[in-house]
Scaffold this motif. Structure first.
Motif, mmCIF file in Angstrom:
data_model
loop_
_atom_site.group_PDB
_atom_site.id
_atom_site.type_symbol
_atom_site.label_atom_id
_atom_site.label_comp_id
_atom_site.label_asym_id
_atom_site.label_seq_id
_atom_site.Cartn_x
_atom_site.Cartn_y
_atom_site.Cartn_z
ATOM 1 N N ASP A 1 -2.510 -2.471 8.795
ATOM 2 C CA ASP A 1 -2.469 -1.949 10.161
ATOM 3 C C ASP A 1 -2.230 -0.443 10.226
ATOM 4 O O ASP A 1 -2.099 0.122 11.295
ATOM 5 C CB ASP A 1 -1.394 -2.692 10.967
ATOM 6 N N VAL A 2 -2.201 0.234 9.072
ATOM 7 C CA VAL A 2 -1.901 1.667 9.102
ATOM 8 C C VAL A 2 -3.184 2.462 9.392
ATOM 9 O O VAL A 2 -4.281 2.076 9.020
ATOM 10 C CB VAL A 2 -1.279 2.116 7.757
ATOM 11 N N VAL B 1 -1.473 5.416 -4.829
ATOM 12 C CA VAL B 1 -0.417 5.642 -3.836
ATOM 13 C C VAL B 1 -0.249 4.346 -3.053
ATOM 14 O O VAL B 1 -1.201 3.825 -2.479
ATOM 15 C CB VAL B 1 -0.800 6.802 -2.889
ATOM 16 N N VAL B 2 0.965 3.802 -3.087
ATOM 17 C CA VAL B 2 1.220 2.525 -2.420
ATOM 18 C C VAL B 2 2.145 2.737 -1.231
ATOM 19 O O VAL B 2 3.232 3.328 -1.379
ATOM 20 C CB VAL B 2 1.858 1.513 -3.398
ATOM 21 N N GLU B 3 1.720 2.277 -0.088
ATOM 22 C CA GLU B 3 2.582 2.341 1.093
ATOM 23 C C GLU B 3 3.768 1.406 0.895
ATOM 24 O O GLU B 3 3.591 0.234 0.570
ATOM 25 C CB GLU B 3 1.794 1.923 2.352
ATOM 26 N N ARG C 1 -6.744 -2.280 1.762
ATOM 27 C CA ARG C 1 -5.799 -2.683 2.810
ATOM 28 C C ARG C 1 -5.226 -4.056 2.460
ATOM 29 O O ARG C 1 -5.980 -4.995 2.213
ATOM 30 C CB ARG C 1 -6.510 -2.718 4.162
ATOM 31 N N ALA C 2 -3.921 -4.130 2.436
ATOM 32 C CA ALA C 2 -3.266 -5.362 2.005
ATOM 33 C C ALA C 2 -2.743 -6.133 3.212
ATOM 34 O O ALA C 2 -2.471 -5.542 4.258
ATOM 35 C CB ALA C 2 -2.126 -5.015 1.060
ATOM 36 N N PRO C 3 -2.576 -7.449 3.049
ATOM 37 C CA PRO C 3 -2.053 -8.272 4.144
ATOM 38 C C PRO C 3 -0.676 -7.796 4.594
ATOM 39 O O PRO C 3 0.112 -7.299 3.786
ATOM 40 C CB PRO C 3 -1.942 -9.663 3.528
#
Ligand code: TXA
Ligand code: MG
Length: 333
Positions: free
Chosen positions: A268-269, A310-312, A282-284
């Motif tokens: 959702d970013v 780079v991981v959120e 994009r990950a769940p």
């Protein structure tokens, strides 16, 4: 090394019998669990277990989980079976929960890294269960990857990481849960969480009461069991964690230092313009679904040749504990 494909739900008994025979002969057999692929050896054969350490380049101070076909068989390797163990086994086995208990003396030192305790679990995968039943042995099995690297969720990952060091790989297709089992120590006064996984802590506490998360490392990782402090679960690329409000600056900084940048963000970013030439996954936004895909996604990004991923950072809520723990360790070099 031999790789044999088999049905995950109805594994061919002849293939399982071959795996069981190799295990009894002291050889190494990789097999799927519901979590990651394991590299198995007869847990009661110190020479066989030594080959696991050699194949993985695993430090000898890092003990190995023993896999058994049932709670009854777990009692062949532990010398105490407290009510809490019975209750947790009833609630979660077969499944992604590992219990640490005092060991029986016939469990070799090399399995437990000299500790007086042994870690046991009953995996919930038809191939693993069939293999354990056919071998009629407790099977020591760490994740089937080189020490400190990303855990394998497919047979191809095992081949890539370990190749000919493995005698047989049972290829039951991709595993579905992704990150490793939750590890609970029942050998002390109070149950203690040693490694968070995908079983939510409140569900465990509903069975045994309060679970200690003892001395948290500053980074939020659970108390280390031996071998858990150092770098772990790492992709080849450098992994950088960034809070959502630092994402833009981090992507920009990494791009400027020249390497190929990939990003793993929550779905959702909104990404900054600066991310145009960044390969983005994009990950769940749901913890369980995220965990199930995490290693496969990092393997994919590694394969694109990225120098940095780079991981959120994921939410701090309790259901994200396991994922946060793996991400944190993966940033260590
Ligand atoms: O999902 C899993 O647990 C996978 C599959 C193959 O079952 N296995 C796995 O194994 O993740 P490994 O070796 O990668 O991780 C074993 C963990 C380590 O963190 C180790 O420190 C801990 O279990 N452990 C093993 N024996 C222990 C003991 N006696 N006391 C405390 N921790 C122990
Ligand atoms: Mg591992």
């Amino acid at each position: 090394m031999e790789l044999i494909e088999l049905s995950a739900d109805h594994p061919d008994p002849a293939v399982i019998a071959l795996g069981a025979r190799l295990l009894r002969e002291g050889r190494l057999v990789a097999f799927p669990t519901e979590k990651v692929y394991g590299l198995g050896a007869n847990a009661l054969d110190a020479d066989a277990v030594a080959r696991i350490f050699t194949a993985k380049g695993r430090p000898s101070f890092n003990p190995i989980i023993v896999h058994v076909a049932s709670a009854e068989l777990a009692q062949d390797v532990v010398r105490e079976w407290p009510d809490m163990a019975a209750a947790l086994a009833r609630a979660f086995w077969p499944g992604p929960l590992t219990l640490v208990l005092p060991r029986k003396p016939h469990v070799p030192n090399i399995v437990t890294a000299g500790l007086d305790t042994v870690a046991v679990r009953v995996p919930a995968h038809p191939v693993a269960l069939a293999l354990l039943a056919a071998a009629r042995l407790p099977v020591a099995a760490p994740s089937a990857n080189k020490s400190t690297m990303l855990s394998p969720t497919t047979a191809a990952h095992v081949v890539q990481s370990l190749g000919d060091a493995v005698d047989l790989i049972l290829d039951g297709g991709p595993t579905t849960v992704g990150i490793e089992s939750t590890v609970i120590d029942l050998s002390g006064e109070q149950p203690t969480l040693l490694r968070p996984g995908t079983i939510a802590l409140p569900n465990i506490e509903a069975v045994v009461g309060p679970v200690a998360r003892a001395t948290h490392a500053a980074d939020g990782a659970a108390r280390p069991s031996p071998g858990m402090m150092e770098r772990h679960y790492s992709p080849r690329a450098r992994l950088v964690l960034a809070d959502v409000h630092d994402l833009e600056a981090t992507l920009e900084r990494e791009r400027q230092t020249g390497g190929r940048v990939a990003a793993l963000v929550l779905s959702d970013v909104t990404l900054p313009v600066a991310s145009d030439d960044v390969r983005v996954v994009r990950a769940p936004t749901e913890a369980g679904a995220y965990a199930a895909r995490l290693y496969a996604t990092l393997h994919e990004l590694d394969a694109t040749g990225a120098d940095v991923i780079v991981v959120e950072q994921v939410p701090a809520a309790v259901e994200w504990l396991g994922v946060r723990d793996r991400l944190q360790r993966a940033t260590r070099r």
